[in-house]
Design an enzyme around this catalytic site. Structure first.
Site, PDB file in Angstrom:
ATOM      1  N   THR A 141      32.492  49.735  35.763  1.00  0.00           N
ATOM      2  CA  THR A 141      33.003  48.373  35.736  1.00  0.00           C
ATOM      3  C   THR A 141      33.270  47.918  34.310  1.00  0.00           C
ATOM      4  OG1 THR A 141      32.392  46.055  36.181  1.00  0.00           O
ATOM      5  CG2 THR A 141      30.605  47.586  35.773  1.00  0.00           C
ATOM      6  N   TYR A 184      23.232  43.339  36.769  1.00  0.00           N
ATOM      7  CA  TYR A 184      24.338  44.157  37.277  1.00  0.00           C
ATOM      8  C   TYR A 184      24.973  44.972  36.155  1.00  0.00           C
ATOM      9  CZ  TYR A 184      28.946  45.373  39.081  1.00  0.00           C
ATOM     10  OH  TYR A 184      30.078  46.061  39.451  1.00  0.00           O
TER      11      TYR A 184
END
Length: 368
Positions: A141, A184
């Protein structure tokens, strides 16, 4: 184990053509990638715990379309003993399974770590022990670059733009320093680095794609993940959309068929790109603010979007556009679908397969 238990199918591949394993294969990107591979006559193991709402529909679609070459394995990447048999004869692995929401990571950091970090380690170790030393392509990501608070931005009426000309022209490159923030970002960042290190330490062919915002058919977006689909679904249902921040934040959105092409191109070139990470996004040509996407949705649906406001969320980037020149140079890949055409394609799928909204008239379907 019953005849209908999907866990029985993956081990049955032993002795047949070596399969491709897709973790999270019933998810949005995973199911599109699986469809593309199956269309090329590959055997595909769909390893998924079906925890995300709606993804069971993607699995049923794959089974109906491709039949016996779809091999479901209902298992969780956190359970090494359950997933290891799927990798025994694998020819390649696409690791897409993960916990995908920053908000969930803030509320349940142990869960986030177990799925993203430990789960990735399980996948890498299973691939290392496989008979064919299966290469692993990992879905990372852009959050590994942090909140990007140091970027100097110019605030326009509907969006932010970077003050630096080179950043405006090309986007953020892989040479940007890693700066994990939020649980995250930490869990995905750790997984990102583990994937690269398994190439260095153990010789497992690995590569990483650090993704921007991917959207398109077979996406069941929600407020925390898959915001393009979430916005469009909410508008078609005439439900309010919550904007966190001022809506001027910019992302380079990428249609899923272009993402699938990048994943497949990376696998084809794994011998020459092993151990490397690449940014994957729509690039400057598909850099849009939330406000611009909302405006296009209003035009498509012929109705205004009901918008509610809330404060910025932890780790939110005001601006992220991927510099994809490395992918273009090494793989010959580039985005082919403009964001407006892609949004129209998603709206068409939502009408055709979920009964949302009105038909958009004559159009050509975009396929992976």
């Amino acid at each position: 184990m019953s005849d209908n238990d999907p866990r029985q199918h993956a081990p049955s591949l032993i002795g047949k053509a070596a399969p491709v394993v897709i973790t999270g294969g019933s998810g949005f990107i995973g199911s599109n990638l699986a469809d593309s591979l199956l269309g090329s006559e590959e055997e595909v193991v769909i390893l998924d715990n079906l925890s995300r709402p709606g993804v069971h529909q993607n699995l049923e679609w794959l089974k109906e379309k491709h039949g016996a070459r779809v091999h479901p394995l209902l298992a969780d990447v956190r359970d090494f003993s359950a997933i290891e048999p799927a990798f025994t004869d694998a020819k390649a692995v696409f690791h897409l399974a993960g916990q995908t929401a920053v908000t969930t990571s803030m509320a349940e950091p142990f869960l986030d770590f177990d799925v993203n970090a430990r789960g990735t380690l399980n996948v890498l170790e299973a691939a290392r022990r496989s008979r064919h030393h299966a290469p692993v392509i990992f879905a990372s990501t852009n959050k590994v670059y942090g909140a990007l608070d140091d970027l100097k931005l110019i605030e326009l009426e509907d969006r932010y733009v970077p003050a630096a000309r080179d950043l405006y022209r090309h986007g953020i490159g892989e040479d940007r320093a890693l700066d994990f923030c939020t649980p995250y970002g930490c869990s995905k960042g750790a997984a990102d680095q583990y994937a690269l290190d398994y190439g260095k330490s153990f010789g497992v062919p690995t590569a990483v794609l650090r993704m921007s915002c991917v959207y398109g058919p077979r996406q069941f977006g929600n407020e925390d993940q898959g915001w393009v689909a979430h916005f469009l679904i909410s508008a078609l249902k005439n439900e309010p959309i919550t904007i966190y921040g001022n809506g001027k934040q910019v992302r380079d959105v990428l249609h899923v068929s272009d993402a699938v092409a990048a994943y497949r191109a990376l696998l084809r070139s794994i011998d020459s790109v092993s151990g490397q990470a690449f940014n994957l996004g729509g690039g400057p040509a598909n850099a849009v603010s939330l406000r611009r996407v909302l405006g296009e949705i209003a035009r498509l649906t012929r109705r205004g979007c009901a918008v509610e406001r809330a404060g910025w969320r932890p780790g939110d980037q005001a601006y992220f556009v991927a510099d994809t020149r490395a992918l273009q140079l090494r793989l010959g890949w580039k985005p082919t679908i403009g964001w407006r055409d892609g949004l129209r394609d998603l709206a068409a799928w939502l009408h055709d397969y979920r009964g949302l909204g009105a038909a958009l008239g004559d159009r050509e379907r975009i396929s992976a």
